[in-house]
Design a protein around this motif. Sequence first.
Motif, PDB file in Angstrom:
ATOM      1  N   GLN A  45      81.124   1.878 -23.227  1.00 13.59           N
ATOM      2  CA  GLN A  45      82.409   2.239 -23.571  1.00 13.59           C
ATOM      3  C   GLN A  45      83.003   1.617 -24.724  1.00 13.59           C
ATOM      4  OE1 GLN A  45      83.348   0.253 -19.886  1.00 13.59           O
ATOM      5  NE2 GLN A  45      84.560   2.209 -19.057  1.00 13.59           N
ATOM      6  N   ASN A  85      79.888  -1.583 -20.315  1.00 10.66           N
ATOM      7  CA  ASN A  85      81.057  -1.958 -21.153  1.00 10.66           C
ATOM      8  C   ASN A  85      80.424  -1.646 -22.747  1.00 10.66           C
ATOM      9  OD1 ASN A  85      82.670  -3.116 -19.572  1.00 10.66           O
ATOM     10  ND2 ASN A  85      81.912  -5.167 -19.807  1.00 10.66           N
ATOM     11  N   SER A 115      81.842   6.891 -21.325  1.00  4.71           N
ATOM     12  CA  SER A 115      82.334   6.479 -22.600  1.00  4.71           C
ATOM     13  C   SER A 115      83.517   7.500 -23.177  1.00  4.71           C
ATOM     14  CB  SER A 115      81.267   6.351 -23.574  1.00  4.71           C
ATOM     15  OG  SER A 115      81.664   6.839 -25.031  1.00  4.71           O
ATOM     16  N   GLU A 116      84.622   6.885 -23.691  1.00  7.62           N
ATOM     17  CA  GLU A 116      85.969   7.964 -24.028  1.00  7.62           C
ATOM     18  C   GLU A 116      85.163   8.558 -25.310  1.00  7.62           C
ATOM     19  OE1 GLU A 116      89.886   6.492 -24.890  1.00  7.62           O
ATOM     20  OE2 GLU A 116      89.394   5.618 -23.243  1.00  7.62           O
ATOM     21  N   ASP A 163      83.202   6.668 -14.117  1.00 11.01           N
ATOM     22  CA  ASP A 163      82.013   6.072 -13.785  1.00 11.01           C
ATOM     23  C   ASP A 163      81.235   6.788 -12.555  1.00 11.01           C
ATOM     24  OD1 ASP A 163      79.762   4.389 -12.601  1.00 11.01           O
ATOM     25  OD2 ASP A 163      81.329   2.421 -12.780  1.00 11.01           O
TER      26      ASP A 163
END
Length: 279
Positions: free
Chosen positions: A8, A5, A74-75, A97
């Motif tokens: 991200q 998280n 991660s975008e 992922d």
Amino acid sequence: MTTANEWQDRVGESWAREWQRTDRSFRELTGQLLDTVQAEPYRSALDIGCGAGELTVSLAKANPSAAHLGLDISEDLAAAARERTAALPNATIQLGDAASWNCDGNDRPDLLVSRHGVMFFPDPTSAFAHLRKQADPQAHLTFSCFRQPSENVWVRELASLMPKSPEAQAPDPRAPGPFAFGEKDYVADLLGKAGWRNIDFIPVDYAMVVGEGEDGDAVADATSYFRAIGPAARVISELDGAAREEVLQRLFGMGERHRTGNTVSLPAACWIVTATASD
Ligand SMILES: C[S@@+](CC[C@H](N)C(=O)[O-])C[C@H]1O[C@@H](n2cnc3c(N)ncnc32)[C@H](O)[C@@H]1O
């Protein structure tokens, strides 16, 4: 600890902003990692946790006839990598992922590679078992990861500058994060349980360059880098007033102690780990 998280969100955003200084910090290691990777020929490479894509870019340029896929959760980092690979016809970046990534079946990677991108899985044994199943049966795996904090001067010194909380618990050394793979036996065991064979560890000591510049700018550069990236960044962002000033002064002092000419660098210690998908 650094979770998926966080990659991200906040951590991925800062790494995406700071990729030039991060690539610089890995400069010495990257050369050795690329030499190890390219010791065996390959036709299709998967860069696990590719971040802003330096390995994918370097490999794609050096091996034009091979395909390269950079994969990241991660975008922001995938977007940075996409920009850097846009002109390379043999490089693609995918958001996803790695622990649950599925190969489309036609082009199973025969090289799995990563620069410090594989220590963040909540269940590393199952992630590596899954990746092995997605790979070509003859695949080679090569990744770098930090050795233990006690061997890494840069993080030991950074930690010594931070305020101590009496309630702070000792962190779990194997929790997902930059040092989760510091223990060689633990990593060998989990890779073996995941089905990988011929597991080998090459210790690499390198100079982590954290600041460059003339007339004292190198120290200011190092201080701002540590405020943006790594274990000190979060601690500093949560401080204010005199406490923050004091830590920044100490960081500056550390930069001065490790400055040689126009460069600030600190000793770092990592493994290059190699393995094969079958015997
Ligand atoms: C320490 S950074 C290294 C990035 C890049 N390999 C480099 O050397 O600059 C770790 C990278 O792993 C990615 N990552 C973490 N967990 C992941 C997962 N489960 N699947 C794919 N990427 C992941 C992060 O988003 C981040 O880009």
